[in-house]
Write a protein that holds these residues in place. Sequence first.
Motif, mmCIF file in Angstrom:
data_model
loop_
_atom_site.group_PDB
_atom_site.id
_atom_site.type_symbol
_atom_site.label_atom_id
_atom_site.label_comp_id
_atom_site.label_asym_id
_atom_site.label_seq_id
_atom_site.Cartn_x
_atom_site.Cartn_y
_atom_site.Cartn_z
ATOM 1 N N ALA A 231 -67.546 -60.388 -28.524
ATOM 2 C CA ALA A 231 -68.822 -60.545 -28.701
ATOM 3 C C ALA A 231 -69.205 -62.367 -27.959
ATOM 4 O O ALA A 231 -69.794 -62.473 -27.472
ATOM 5 C CB ALA A 231 -69.506 -60.041 -29.983
ATOM 6 N N PHE A 232 -67.876 -62.551 -28.378
ATOM 7 C CA PHE A 232 -67.700 -63.388 -27.444
ATOM 8 C C PHE A 232 -67.628 -64.202 -26.134
ATOM 9 O O PHE A 232 -68.224 -65.341 -25.253
ATOM 10 C CB PHE A 232 -67.254 -65.228 -28.078
ATOM 11 C CG PHE A 232 -67.378 -65.448 -29.818
ATOM 12 C CD1 PHE A 232 -68.986 -65.484 -30.307
ATOM 13 C CD2 PHE A 232 -67.095 -65.297 -31.092
ATOM 14 C CE1 PHE A 232 -69.060 -66.049 -30.986
ATOM 15 C CE2 PHE A 232 -67.115 -65.477 -32.283
ATOM 16 C CZ PHE A 232 -68.825 -65.646 -32.738
ATOM 17 N N GLU A 233 -66.782 -63.027 -25.168
ATOM 18 C CA GLU A 233 -66.653 -63.015 -24.413
ATOM 19 C C GLU A 233 -67.596 -62.996 -23.878
ATOM 20 O O GLU A 233 -68.696 -63.342 -21.855
ATOM 21 C CB GLU A 233 -65.425 -62.597 -23.841
ATOM 22 C CG GLU A 233 -63.658 -62.646 -23.716
ATOM 23 C CD GLU A 233 -62.807 -62.203 -23.966
ATOM 24 O OE1 GLU A 233 -61.784 -62.242 -23.787
ATOM 25 O OE2 GLU A 233 -63.164 -60.978 -24.030
ATOM 26 N N ASN A 234 -68.421 -61.885 -23.735
ATOM 27 C CA ASN A 234 -69.548 -60.783 -23.664
ATOM 28 C C ASN A 234 -70.693 -62.309 -23.852
ATOM 29 O O ASN A 234 -71.890 -63.134 -22.129
ATOM 30 C CB ASN A 234 -70.173 -60.035 -24.067
ATOM 31 C CG ASN A 234 -69.294 -58.734 -23.635
ATOM 32 O OD1 ASN A 234 -68.432 -58.475 -22.728
ATOM 33 N ND2 ASN A 234 -69.335 -58.441 -25.125
ATOM 34 N N ALA A 235 -70.786 -63.771 -24.507
ATOM 35 C CA ALA A 235 -72.003 -64.404 -24.125
ATOM 36 C C ALA A 235 -71.309 -65.599 -23.689
ATOM 37 O O ALA A 235 -72.086 -66.349 -22.636
ATOM 38 C CB ALA A 235 -72.103 -64.740 -25.977
ATOM 39 N N LEU A 236 -69.718 -66.226 -22.935
ATOM 40 C CA LEU A 236 -69.935 -66.574 -21.502
ATOM 41 C C LEU A 236 -69.941 -66.069 -20.914
ATOM 42 O O LEU A 236 -70.530 -67.090 -19.594
ATOM 43 C CB LEU A 236 -68.498 -66.697 -22.558
ATOM 44 C CG LEU A 236 -67.819 -67.833 -21.579
ATOM 45 C CD1 LEU A 236 -68.318 -69.888 -20.881
ATOM 46 C CD2 LEU A 236 -66.258 -67.917 -21.127
ATOM 47 N N ASP A 237 -70.043 -65.127 -20.527
ATOM 48 C CA ASP A 237 -70.431 -64.938 -19.428
ATOM 49 C C ASP A 237 -71.700 -64.036 -18.976
ATOM 50 O O ASP A 237 -72.149 -64.557 -18.197
ATOM 51 C CB ASP A 237 -69.985 -62.697 -19.130
ATOM 52 C CG ASP A 237 -68.430 -62.895 -19.103
ATOM 53 O OD1 ASP A 237 -67.567 -63.782 -18.901
ATOM 54 O OD2 ASP A 237 -68.248 -61.671 -19.345
#
Length: 370
Positions: A202-208
């Motif tokens: 979830a946080f990788e997607n938010a960073l992307d």
Amino acid sequence: MNLPLRWPRRKRSSRDAQSSVPTHRNGKYGGGSVIPQAPGRATVSGARFAVFFTVAAWLAYLVEQNTRLWESDRSISTIAETGVYLAIVTLLTASALAYLMARLGYFERARTHKRVPRSTIDEFFDGAMPTMTVLVPSYREDERVIRQTLLSAALQEYANLRVVLLVDDPPSPADPAHRRSLERSRSLPGEIADALAAPRRAFENALDAFERATSGALVADEGMLLCLAEQYERAALWFNEQSAALPRVDHSDHFLAIEVLGRMENDLLATADAIRTAAGQPDVVISRRRVRQLYSRLVRIFQAELTSFERKQFASLSREPNKAMNLNSYIGLMGGAYCIVASPGGRVLIPAGDRMPDLVVPDHDYVLTL
């Protein structure tokens, strides 16, 4: 606590900085490692006086004993007994003095210690990081102890972190209880990895999403900051749920809930509150680079790799019944790729060479043993 943000355009007094530190809803400040309260002047003066008094008392005792010896019948036996007694008292005094000096040195260091600002830590993590392997040797340990150790190690904010459980139980136990314990030990790294996987994605997607939303501006707008604050609140909620689901059997469970899960929850909520406060103040400017660092921190918290290894499954590795050989067997494999080959004595590990390896053990820069 140091705010996790930078305030480059507005000069703030120390009173302003203290009043702007957000608190958790239960009144506690954000997380971070425990730092005891700095000792006051009276405490340091008392420690110095203890050192002075110890030396003075020893000198007074030395003078008193020599005076007694001079006034008494100075036979060889009396001189020998007095010398031995003085040597024993001197050694005991030196031992006490060593403790008092170490205590005084600790007080002096604690008075001058300053916590490194969160922004400085994130700035360091934003560059190239050394790799680290955390080794957790285990021999028929209680399941709760293994879970606590793996979880607390995995949640350390380090980007290139690999946590390896070195299971040293016999690979084929006859006792049903030992067999169940071994199965649980084998499954724990995967269970914790699965628990970390969802928030990490979830946080990788938010960073992307943040990185794709490119613009010419060098500073973050209010929408970006509010979105970032929401992500920190989601991360804090995950820690709250983990703490609530944790069974409280003894003091070690309470320690994990309060000092690991609870402190991280408080820290993340404090950061979210600070970001929201910054978003609502037009005179506070936060760069997009700093926002990216804060997103990267969320990813880093849940990014640890967890796995396990059992040296006793392989005849080519030592089976000496001690923890040192359990550690050395794995450390000796680091940096290599191996194939598992059946032999008359059991399965063995041989270098893979040009073949497809069955086991790859990364060669990390640092090794931490727990």
